[in-house]
Design a protein around this motif. Structure first.
Motif, short mmCIF file in Angstrom:
data_model
loop_
_atom_site.label_atom_id
_atom_site.label_comp_id
_atom_site.label_asym_id
_atom_site.label_seq_id
_atom_site.Cartn_x
_atom_site.Cartn_y
_atom_site.Cartn_z
N THR A 14 7.05 60.84 17.71
CA THR A 14 6.49 59.91 18.66
C THR A 14 5.89 58.69 17.80
N TYR A 29 8.84 56.74 16.50
CA TYR A 29 9.41 55.93 17.68
C TYR A 29 8.60 54.58 17.90
N ASN A 30 7.13 54.88 17.89
CA ASN A 30 6.43 53.56 17.83
C ASN A 30 6.50 52.51 16.86
N PRO A 36 10.98 51.45 16.90
CA PRO A 36 11.96 51.66 18.23
C PRO A 36 13.52 51.06 18.10
N ALA A 62 16.31 56.06 16.92
CA ALA A 62 15.22 56.02 17.79
C ALA A 62 15.42 56.52 19.16
N ASN A 63 16.48 56.37 19.78
CA ASN A 63 16.62 56.96 21.03
C ASN A 63 16.75 58.45 21.09
N TRP A 81 15.11 60.34 18.95
CA TRP A 81 13.67 60.56 18.60
C TRP A 81 12.85 60.71 19.81
N LYS A 82 13.15 59.66 20.67
CA LYS A 82 12.40 59.48 21.79
C LYS A 82 12.75 60.60 22.94
N THR A 111 11.10 63.82 21.90
CA THR A 111 9.65 63.94 22.26
C THR A 111 9.54 64.16 23.73
N ASP A 112 10.51 63.53 24.45
CA ASP A 112 10.46 63.91 25.89
C ASP A 112 10.66 65.17 26.38
N TRP A 142 7.89 67.23 25.43
CA TRP A 142 6.61 67.12 26.26
C TRP A 142 6.88 68.00 27.63
N SER A 196 1.92 57.89 23.47
CA SER A 196 3.05 57.58 24.42
C SER A 196 2.75 57.46 25.87
#
Length: 168
Positions: free
Chosen positions: A55, A58-59, A62, A67-68, A70-71, A74-75, A78, A109
């Motif tokens: 997270t 990615y912040n 980005p 990065a996509n 990593w995102k 994390t999604d 979650w 996030s």
């Protein structure tokens, strides 16, 4: 799994103070990519530590090549725990680490409103009721760390999220 979130936080502090050497971005991105495992989807503090690290990455980056990914990871992490809106660990400290990571991921996030539900309040409350009147959090499982400071942070975050001062 415990390194990336701390490295990313230290990187951000150094960046904010203009203390990063040339090439630091590439080193951080390479480190993250070398430690990226999209199949490590598990509902415990180790998984959430990884999710918090990615997270933060990615912040910070980005536009990094992965990065996509990593995102997406994390999604996935979650959604994996959030389906039950509850998780429990086998030791006191692990529960504190897990809760702190989940709250921090939400804060970093844009998901804090997802923690402001009756189910989450019930989950938080369960830990409040484990606490002794003196403030001591009993240790159980393989928890011999005496890491009370983690619970101070977690309860303070719970109080701020819920507006319930009894967590402080």
């Amino acid at each position: 799994f415990f390194a990336l979130q701390n490295l990313a936080l230290a990187y951000e502090i150094l960046q904010d103070n203009d203390r990063l050497p040339m090439g630091a971005d590439e080193v951080m991105i390479r480190f993250a990519d070398l430690h990226f495992d999209p199949d490590f989807v598990i509902d415990n503090n180790q998984g959430q530590e990884r999710a918090l690290g990615f997270t933060r990455m990615y912040n910070l980056f980005p536009d990094a090549p992965n990065a996509n990914l990593w995102k997406a990871y994390t999604d996935t992490m979650w959604n994996f725990w959030y389906a039950n809106k509850d998780v429990d660990e086998t030791a006191t400290l692990y529960s504190a680490i897990h809760l702190n990571d989940i709250i921090t991921i939400a804060q970093e996030s844009g998901r804090t409103e997802l923690l402001q539900t009756p189910e989450i309040e019930q989950w938080f409350s369960r830990y409040l009721h484990q606490q002794a009147p003196s403030g001591y959090m009993p240790e159980y499982g393989d928890d011999f760390f005496f890491a009370y400071f983690e619970w101070i942070v977690v309860f303070e975050k719970m109080a701020r999220l819920t507006g319930n001062a009894s967590y402080q």
